[in-house]
Design a protein around this motif. Structure first.
Motif, mmCIF file in Angstrom:
data_model
loop_
_atom_site.group_PDB
_atom_site.id
_atom_site.type_symbol
_atom_site.label_atom_id
_atom_site.label_comp_id
_atom_site.label_asym_id
_atom_site.label_seq_id
_atom_site.Cartn_x
_atom_site.Cartn_y
_atom_site.Cartn_z
ATOM 1 N N UNK A 29 0.833 -1.210 0.000
ATOM 2 C CA UNK A 29 0.000 0.000 0.000
ATOM 3 C C UNK A 29 0.864 1.255 0.000
ATOM 4 N N UNK A 30 1.889 1.259 0.818
ATOM 5 C CA UNK A 30 2.770 2.417 0.909
ATOM 6 C C UNK A 30 3.472 2.662 -0.433
ATOM 7 N N UNK A 31 3.957 1.593 -1.047
ATOM 8 C CA UNK A 31 4.637 1.728 -2.328
ATOM 9 C C UNK A 31 3.711 2.224 -3.422
ATOM 10 N N UNK A 32 2.503 1.677 -3.491
ATOM 11 C CA UNK A 32 1.565 2.112 -4.525
ATOM 12 C C UNK A 32 1.093 3.537 -4.286
ATOM 13 N N UNK A 33 0.987 3.966 -3.034
ATOM 14 C CA UNK A 33 0.615 5.355 -2.744
ATOM 15 C C UNK A 33 1.699 6.298 -3.247
ATOM 16 N N UNK A 34 2.959 5.948 -3.035
ATOM 17 C CA UNK A 34 4.063 6.775 -3.549
ATOM 18 C C UNK A 34 4.035 6.798 -5.076
ATOM 19 N N UNK A 36 1.510 6.387 -7.053
ATOM 20 C CA UNK A 36 0.365 7.178 -7.511
ATOM 21 C C UNK A 36 0.642 8.676 -7.440
ATOM 22 N N UNK A 37 1.512 9.081 -6.497
ATOM 23 C CA UNK A 37 1.891 10.492 -6.371
ATOM 24 C C UNK A 37 3.065 10.852 -7.279
ATOM 25 N N UNK A 38 3.549 9.887 -8.057
ATOM 26 C CA UNK A 38 4.661 10.138 -8.970
ATOM 27 C C UNK A 38 6.017 10.088 -8.310
ATOM 28 N N UNK A 39 6.100 9.529 -7.109
ATOM 29 C CA UNK A 39 7.365 9.439 -6.387
ATOM 30 C C UNK A 39 8.012 8.075 -6.629
ATOM 31 N N UNK A 40 9.311 8.022 -6.371
ATOM 32 C CA UNK A 40 10.018 6.741 -6.456
ATOM 33 C C UNK A 40 9.497 5.822 -5.361
ATOM 34 N N UNK A 41 9.439 4.542 -5.686
ATOM 35 C CA UNK A 41 8.892 3.571 -4.742
ATOM 36 C C UNK A 41 9.864 2.404 -4.556
ATOM 37 N N UNK A 42 10.866 2.588 -3.689
ATOM 38 C CA UNK A 42 11.824 1.501 -3.454
ATOM 39 C C UNK A 42 11.194 0.311 -2.731
ATOM 40 N N UNK A 43 10.002 0.504 -2.192
ATOM 41 C CA UNK A 43 9.326 -0.596 -1.505
ATOM 42 C C UNK A 43 9.119 -1.802 -2.416
ATOM 43 N N UNK A 44 8.990 -1.556 -3.713
ATOM 44 C CA UNK A 44 8.713 -2.666 -4.616
ATOM 45 C C UNK A 44 9.900 -3.618 -4.744
ATOM 46 N N UNK A 45 11.110 -3.113 -4.639
ATOM 47 C CA UNK A 45 12.275 -4.006 -4.634
ATOM 48 C C UNK A 45 12.276 -4.853 -3.370
ATOM 49 N N UNK A 46 11.941 -4.221 -2.257
ATOM 50 C CA UNK A 46 11.875 -4.946 -0.989
ATOM 51 C C UNK A 46 10.755 -5.984 -1.040
ATOM 52 N N UNK A 47 9.620 -5.611 -1.633
ATOM 53 C CA UNK A 47 8.492 -6.542 -1.746
ATOM 54 C C UNK A 47 8.847 -7.760 -2.579
ATOM 55 N N UNK A 48 9.556 -7.567 -3.674
ATOM 56 C CA UNK A 48 9.945 -8.693 -4.525
ATOM 57 C C UNK A 48 10.809 -9.673 -3.742
ATOM 58 N N UNK A 49 11.792 -9.146 -3.038
ATOM 59 C CA UNK A 49 12.703 -9.993 -2.272
ATOM 60 C C UNK A 49 11.984 -10.641 -1.093
#
Length: 123
Positions: A29-34, A36-49
Protein backbone atom coordinates in the motif's frame (compact mmCIF):
# COMPACT_ATOMS: atom_id res chain seq x y z
CA UNK A 1 1.07 -38.51 18.39
CA UNK A 2 -0.05 -34.91 18.99
CA UNK A 3 -1.88 -32.57 16.65
CA UNK A 4 0.30 -30.12 14.72
CA UNK A 5 -1.59 -27.18 16.23
CA UNK A 6 -0.39 -28.20 19.69
CA UNK A 7 3.23 -27.62 18.68
CA UNK A 8 4.56 -24.32 20.01
CA UNK A 9 7.14 -24.23 17.22
CA UNK A 10 4.47 -24.60 14.54
CA UNK A 11 2.31 -21.89 16.13
CA UNK A 12 5.32 -19.54 16.31
CA UNK A 13 6.15 -20.17 12.64
CA UNK A 14 2.52 -19.61 11.65
CA UNK A 15 2.33 -16.37 13.65
CA UNK A 16 5.59 -15.18 12.09
CA UNK A 17 4.21 -15.86 8.61
CA UNK A 18 1.04 -13.94 9.44
CA UNK A 19 3.01 -10.92 10.66
CA UNK A 20 5.22 -11.03 7.56
CA UNK A 21 2.17 -11.24 5.29
CA UNK A 22 0.69 -8.18 7.00
CA UNK A 23 3.99 -6.31 6.55
CA UNK A 24 3.97 -7.18 2.84
CA UNK A 25 0.37 -5.99 2.54
CA UNK A 26 1.04 -2.61 4.17
CA UNK A 27 4.37 -2.10 2.42
CA UNK A 28 2.57 -2.66 -0.87
CA UNK A 29 0.00 0.00 0.00
CA UNK A 30 2.77 2.42 0.91
CA UNK A 31 4.64 1.73 -2.33
CA UNK A 32 1.57 2.11 -4.53
CA UNK A 33 0.62 5.35 -2.74
CA UNK A 34 4.06 6.78 -3.55
CA UNK A 35 3.81 5.54 -7.12
CA UNK A 36 0.36 7.18 -7.51
CA UNK A 37 1.89 10.49 -6.37
CA UNK A 38 4.66 10.14 -8.97
CA UNK A 39 7.37 9.44 -6.39
CA UNK A 40 10.02 6.74 -6.46
CA UNK A 41 8.89 3.57 -4.74
CA UNK A 42 11.82 1.50 -3.45
CA UNK A 43 9.33 -0.60 -1.50
CA UNK A 44 8.71 -2.67 -4.62
CA UNK A 45 12.28 -4.01 -4.63
CA UNK A 46 11.87 -4.95 -0.99
CA UNK A 47 8.49 -6.54 -1.75
CA UNK A 48 9.95 -8.69 -4.53
CA UNK A 49 12.70 -9.99 -2.27
CA UNK A 50 10.72 -10.31 0.96
CA UNK A 51 7.57 -11.63 -0.71
CA UNK A 52 9.31 -14.45 -2.54
CA UNK A 53 11.18 -15.49 0.60
CA UNK A 54 8.02 -15.41 2.75
CA UNK A 55 6.17 -17.49 0.14
CA UNK A 56 9.01 -19.99 0.21
CA UNK A 57 8.93 -20.17 4.01
CA UNK A 58 5.13 -20.57 4.03
CA UNK A 59 5.26 -23.46 1.57
CA UNK A 60 8.02 -25.09 3.62
CA UNK A 61 6.01 -24.79 6.85
CA UNK A 62 2.95 -26.30 5.16
CA UNK A 63 5.00 -29.12 3.63
CA UNK A 64 6.65 -29.91 6.96
CA UNK A 65 3.26 -29.85 8.70
CA UNK A 66 1.98 -32.48 6.26
CA UNK A 67 4.96 -34.68 7.05
CA UNK A 68 5.46 -37.78 4.92
CA UNK A 69 2.01 -37.40 3.38
CA UNK A 70 3.41 -34.37 1.48
CA UNK A 71 5.49 -36.86 -0.51
CA UNK A 72 2.35 -38.53 -1.88
CA UNK A 73 2.21 -36.15 -4.83
CA UNK A 74 1.97 -36.71 -8.54
CA UNK A 75 4.03 -34.37 -10.69
CA UNK A 76 2.72 -33.86 -14.21
CA UNK A 77 5.42 -31.35 -15.05
CA UNK A 78 6.15 -28.10 -13.28
CA UNK A 79 3.49 -26.03 -15.06
CA UNK A 80 0.12 -25.11 -13.61
CA UNK A 81 -2.26 -28.00 -13.17
CA UNK A 82 -5.17 -27.57 -15.59
CA UNK A 83 -7.50 -29.80 -13.58
CA UNK A 84 -8.41 -26.93 -11.26
CA UNK A 85 -7.28 -28.90 -8.20
CA UNK A 86 -5.24 -27.26 -5.47
CA UNK A 87 -1.51 -27.44 -6.11
CA UNK A 88 0.21 -29.74 -3.60
CA UNK A 89 2.31 -27.90 -1.01
CA UNK A 90 5.45 -29.82 -1.91
CA UNK A 91 5.14 -28.70 -5.53
CA UNK A 92 4.52 -25.11 -4.39
CA UNK A 93 7.61 -25.27 -2.21
CA UNK A 94 9.76 -26.52 -5.08
CA UNK A 95 8.39 -23.81 -7.38
CA UNK A 96 9.24 -21.05 -4.90
CA UNK A 97 12.89 -21.51 -5.77
CA UNK A 98 12.06 -20.27 -9.25
CA UNK A 99 10.50 -17.14 -7.76
CA UNK A 100 13.74 -16.30 -5.98
CA UNK A 101 15.59 -16.64 -9.30
CA UNK A 102 13.24 -15.24 -11.96
CA UNK A 103 12.58 -11.53 -12.49
CA UNK A 104 15.72 -10.58 -10.59
CA UNK A 105 17.47 -13.04 -8.37
CA UNK A 106 17.34 -12.42 -4.65
CA UNK A 107 21.00 -11.42 -4.68
CA UNK A 108 20.34 -8.82 -7.37
CA UNK A 109 17.39 -7.49 -5.40
CA UNK A 110 19.61 -7.23 -2.31
CA UNK A 111 22.14 -5.19 -4.32
CA UNK A 112 19.40 -2.89 -5.62
CA UNK A 113 18.09 -2.34 -2.09
CA UNK A 114 21.60 -1.70 -0.75
CA UNK A 115 22.39 0.88 -3.43
CA UNK A 116 19.08 2.62 -4.06
CA UNK A 117 17.31 2.35 -0.72
CA UNK A 118 20.14 2.34 1.81
CA UNK A 119 22.55 4.41 -0.26
CA UNK A 120 25.43 1.98 0.16
CA UNK A 121 28.28 2.05 -2.37
CA UNK A 122 28.36 -0.44 -5.21
CA UNK A 123 30.54 -3.42 -4.45
Amino acid sequence: GRRIGESATFRDELASLYVDAQAIWFMGYQGFAKFARGQASPEHSVLKLFGSEVAQRAALVATEALGVSALDTEFHGMGEDESGDEMPWLKRYLQTYGATISAGASEIQRNIIAQRVLGLPRR
